[in-house]
Design a protein around this motif. Structure first.
Motif, PDB file in Angstrom:
ATOM      1  N   CYS A 148      -3.719   5.709   5.608  1.00 15.05           N
ATOM      2  CA  CYS A 148      -5.012   6.251   6.013  1.00 15.05           C
ATOM      3  C   CYS A 148      -5.245   5.986   7.500  1.00 15.05           C
ATOM      4  CB  CYS A 148      -6.129   5.652   5.182  1.00 15.05           C
ATOM      5  SG  CYS A 148      -5.918   5.872   3.400  1.00 15.05           S
TER       6      CYS A 148
ATOM      7  N   GLU B 173     -10.023  -4.459  -5.359  1.00 17.85           N
ATOM      8  CA  GLU B 173     -10.010  -3.159  -4.702  1.00 17.85           C
ATOM      9  C   GLU B 173      -8.795  -2.381  -5.190  1.00 17.85           C
ATOM     10  OE1 GLU B 173      -9.826  -4.064  -0.566  1.00 17.85           O
ATOM     11  OE2 GLU B 173     -11.688  -5.211  -0.567  1.00 17.85           O
TER      12      GLU B 173
ATOM     13  N   CYS C  47      -7.487   2.869   8.729  1.00 18.15           N
ATOM     14  CA  CYS C  47      -7.224   1.515   8.248  1.00 18.15           C
ATOM     15  C   CYS C  47      -6.597   0.645   9.335  1.00 18.15           C
ATOM     16  CB  CYS C  47      -6.311   1.555   7.027  1.00 18.15           C
ATOM     17  SG  CYS C  47      -6.014  -0.073   6.310  1.00 18.15           S
TER      18      CYS C  47
ATOM     19  N   SER D  70     -13.391  -1.696  -6.985  1.00 15.81           N
ATOM     20  CA  SER D  70     -13.803  -0.895  -5.830  1.00 15.81           C
ATOM     21  C   SER D  70     -12.731   0.135  -5.517  1.00 15.81           C
ATOM     22  CB  SER D  70     -14.022  -1.782  -4.602  1.00 15.81           C
ATOM     23  OG  SER D  70     -15.121  -2.643  -4.798  1.00 15.81           O
TER      24      SER D  70
ATOM     25  N   GLN E 126     -13.981   7.006   0.289  1.00 19.13           N
ATOM     26  CA  GLN E 126     -14.290   7.355   1.677  1.00 19.13           C
ATOM     27  C   GLN E 126     -15.059   8.674   1.796  1.00 19.13           C
ATOM     28  OE1 GLN E 126     -13.796   4.727   3.020  1.00 19.13           O
ATOM     29  NE2 GLN E 126     -12.009   3.875   2.015  1.00 19.13           N
TER      30      GLN E 126
ATOM     31  N   CYS F 221       0.848  -1.189   0.000  1.00 14.48           N
ATOM     32  CA  CYS F 221       0.000   0.000   0.000  1.00 14.48           C
ATOM     33  C   CYS F 221       0.888   1.245   0.000  1.00 14.48           C
ATOM     34  CB  CYS F 221      -0.904  -0.014   1.233  1.00 14.48           C
ATOM     35  SG  CYS F 221      -2.234   1.192   1.159  1.00 14.48           S
TER      36      CYS F 221
ATOM     37  N   SER G   8      -5.894  10.765   3.640  1.00 10.74           N
ATOM     38  CA  SER G   8      -6.025  10.037   2.370  1.00 10.74           C
ATOM     39  C   SER G   8      -4.981  10.570   1.397  1.00 10.74           C
ATOM     40  CB  SER G   8      -7.429  10.243   1.786  1.00 10.74           C
ATOM     41  OG  SER G   8      -8.407   9.735   2.657  1.00 10.74           O
TER      42      SER G   8
ATOM     43  N   GLY H 186     -11.409   3.087  -3.027  1.00  8.93           N
ATOM     44  CA  GLY H 186     -11.543   3.559  -1.652  1.00  8.93           C
ATOM     45  C   GLY H 186     -11.616   5.073  -1.587  1.00  8.93           C
TER      46      GLY H 186
ATOM     47  N   SER I   5      -6.755   1.892  -5.184  1.00  8.66           N
ATOM     48  CA  SER I   5      -6.686   3.280  -4.750  1.00  8.66           C
ATOM     49  C   SER I   5      -6.675   4.213  -5.949  1.00  8.66           C
ATOM     50  CB  SER I   5      -5.413   3.496  -3.922  1.00  8.66           C
ATOM     51  OG  SER I   5      -5.131   4.867  -3.790  1.00  8.66           O
TER      52      SER I   5
ATOM     53  N   THR J  42      -3.452  -2.347  -1.326  1.00  4.13           N
ATOM     54  CA  THR J  42      -3.828  -1.769  -2.613  1.00  4.13           C
ATOM     55  C   THR J  42      -3.426  -2.719  -3.734  1.00  4.13           C
ATOM     56  OG1 THR J  42      -3.421   0.445  -1.704  1.00  4.13           O
ATOM     57  CG2 THR J  42      -3.654   0.281  -4.082  1.00  4.13           C
TER      58      THR J  42
ATOM     59  N   ASP K  88     -16.244   3.186  -1.800  1.00  5.82           N
ATOM     60  CA  ASP K  88     -16.505   3.154  -0.366  1.00  5.82           C
ATOM     61  C   ASP K  88     -16.789   4.568   0.109  1.00  5.82           C
ATOM     62  OD1 ASP K  88     -15.815   0.485  -0.471  1.00  5.82           O
ATOM     63  OD2 ASP K  88     -13.749   0.833   0.161  1.00  5.82           O
TER      64      ASP K  88
END
Length: 436
Positions: free
Chosen positions: A58, A137, A61, A161, A165, A54, A177, A163, A139, A106, A201
């Motif tokens: 964040c 998923e 997390c 997906s 937020q 990743c 973020s 993220g 980023s 990620t 998300d």
């Protein structure tokens, strides 16, 4: 029971694994692996592959992740070795894999070659169905890149997906973020232009950072997602423990939202979603009506049919196979190939296996009467009646649905359905958030 709102950790699903009692050992693992040498009747199952790498830190997390990307090749080799190990077991060969979910971390930080090798191995060695769903998923710091878009399309990924937020600039700063709002919009537009089904998300229930009304920020986030015509929205409450936010809330004396605020947020957002053509398929999963997008919670809980097995691959991943629940070693132990593969391993009792379908049903909003009869209805008759009295459930000809009021208290219902011993365990070892 419902004068306070309960929030359980996102890692918890019944039954709890005790830190000491369920600690893995070589002997336990040998028993588990022996059980996989025996063929069983064919049934559907899912595969979860965890990618810990990743590029963000964040605040909210709490998942197993690592910033050092220099060991990607080594990690990939161990993951593929793990896939092959399971695929050679008779029990696994009888499973028909209809879902592969790649989470993190990620996953889209992986170079195309490494990503393709991991996904290719899962497709090659497992018994996958013709209608396989592959969700990943990622980023907004990575997905918009041409090479990532290319391998998403090449692999016919079912849903990506992102993220997000929040779309609120100041809240993104508080969450730390890494992706900028420009990157978020670039990512979402690029996915849409390439006709890739997209989920995002959106998080709610954050502390009062003094940046504006917390409810209005959430409503604006949902309206923005609707305006962008997002295919699926995961709307989940922030869990402020076991992450960097926990210390900040204490040190800065940040005020958390009240029960009434949270209930109002949930009800209002559910109304916005419904008015704009979205349906709630699970406790936090919303998709456009008549969409074939799969909500991941349906892969973990029963309600209508038996809880499916989940073959978990990669560091820190939770799995459930042949009546055993396990958690893989965290990254450092996983990458070093320690003698034990798991940090925790638990063989579920017959009663626990029966309870899975009933305890977990609030997450998918429905329990069939047939499933209840098959899984010890006498143990739950009183609680089901009380939930009907509380207005949390409504009865239909074939089963029980979570009401609009009940949707505001899903973790409360989940917690209420647990046996006393299970509640004592998670009270002792897990941080539950009680909201007045």
């Amino acid at each position: 029971m419902f004068n306070k709102k309960i929030l359980l950790p996102h890692q918890y699903y019944y039954p709890h694994m005790d830190l000491i009692e369920d600690k893995s050992s070589i002997r336990k693992e040998e028993d588990f692996f022996r059980s996989l040498d025996i063929s069983k009747k064919r049934k559907n199952a899912s595969v979860y592959i965890h990618i810990p790498f990743c590029d963000s830190k964040c605040e909210f997390c709490g998942f197993d992740k690592v910033k050092n990307t220099s060991e990607m090749e080594k990690y990939k080799d161990i993951v593929i070795e793990e896939i092959k190990f399971y695929a050679n077991k008779n029990y696994i060969q009888d499973l028909e894999i209809d879902v592969i979910h790649i989470g993190g971390g990620t996953p889209t930080i992986l170079p195309p070659k490494i990503f393709n090798e991991i996904l290719g191995a899962a497709k090659k060695y497992f018994n996958i169905t013709d209608n396989l769903v592959v969700n990943i998923e990622g980023s907004a710091t990575t997905i918009y890149k041409d090479e990532v878009i290319e391998y998403i399309k090449e692999n016919s990924i079912s849903k990506v997906s992102v993220g997000v937020q929040t779309f609120n600039f100041r809240l993104r700063e508080k969450y730390k973020s890494k992706a900028t709002l420009d990157e978020v919009y670039l990512t979402l537009n690029k996915l849409k232009n390439n006709e890739i089904k997209t989920g995002i998300d959106i998080m709610y229930g954050f502390p009062d950072f003094k940046i504006g009304d917390i409810s209005e920020i959430t409503f604006n986030d949902i309206n923005e997602a609707v305006k962008l015509d997002i295919d699926a929205i995961d709307f989940g409450q922030l869990y402020p423990y076991c992450n960097n936010l926990e210390k900040r809330i204490k040190d800065e004396n940040l005020k958390m939202p009240s029960k009434d605020q949270i209930v109002n947020i949930i009800k209002t957002v559910n109304g916005i979603m419904k008015d704009n053509g979205y349906e709630q398929k699970a406790s936090y999963g919303y998709t456009k009506k008549n969409s074939d997008i799969m909500v991941m919670e349906s892969s973990y809980y029963g309600g209508i049919k038996d809880v499916p097995d989940c073959i978990a691959i990669g560091s820190g991943a939770f799995g459930f196979i042949n009546g055993y629940k396990y958690r893989n070693n965290s990254y450092n132990a996983y990458i070093m190939n320690r003698k034990t593969k798991f940090s925790q391993l638990k063989k579920l009792s017959n009663i626990q296996l029966q309870n899975l379908n009933v305890v977990g049903f609030p997450k998918i909003l429905y329990l069939s009467k047939k499933q209840l009869r098959m899984n010890g209805s006498e143990r739950y008759d009183y609680k089901i009646k009380k939930l009907l009295e509380y207005g949390m459930l409504e009865e239909s000809l074939d089963g029980f649905n979570i009401t609009e009021e009940g949707k505001c208290f899903i973790d409360n219902i989940y917690y209420y359905l647990l046996e006393d011993e299970e509640r004592e365990k998670i009270n002792r070892q897990t941080k539950i958030l009680y909201i007045d």
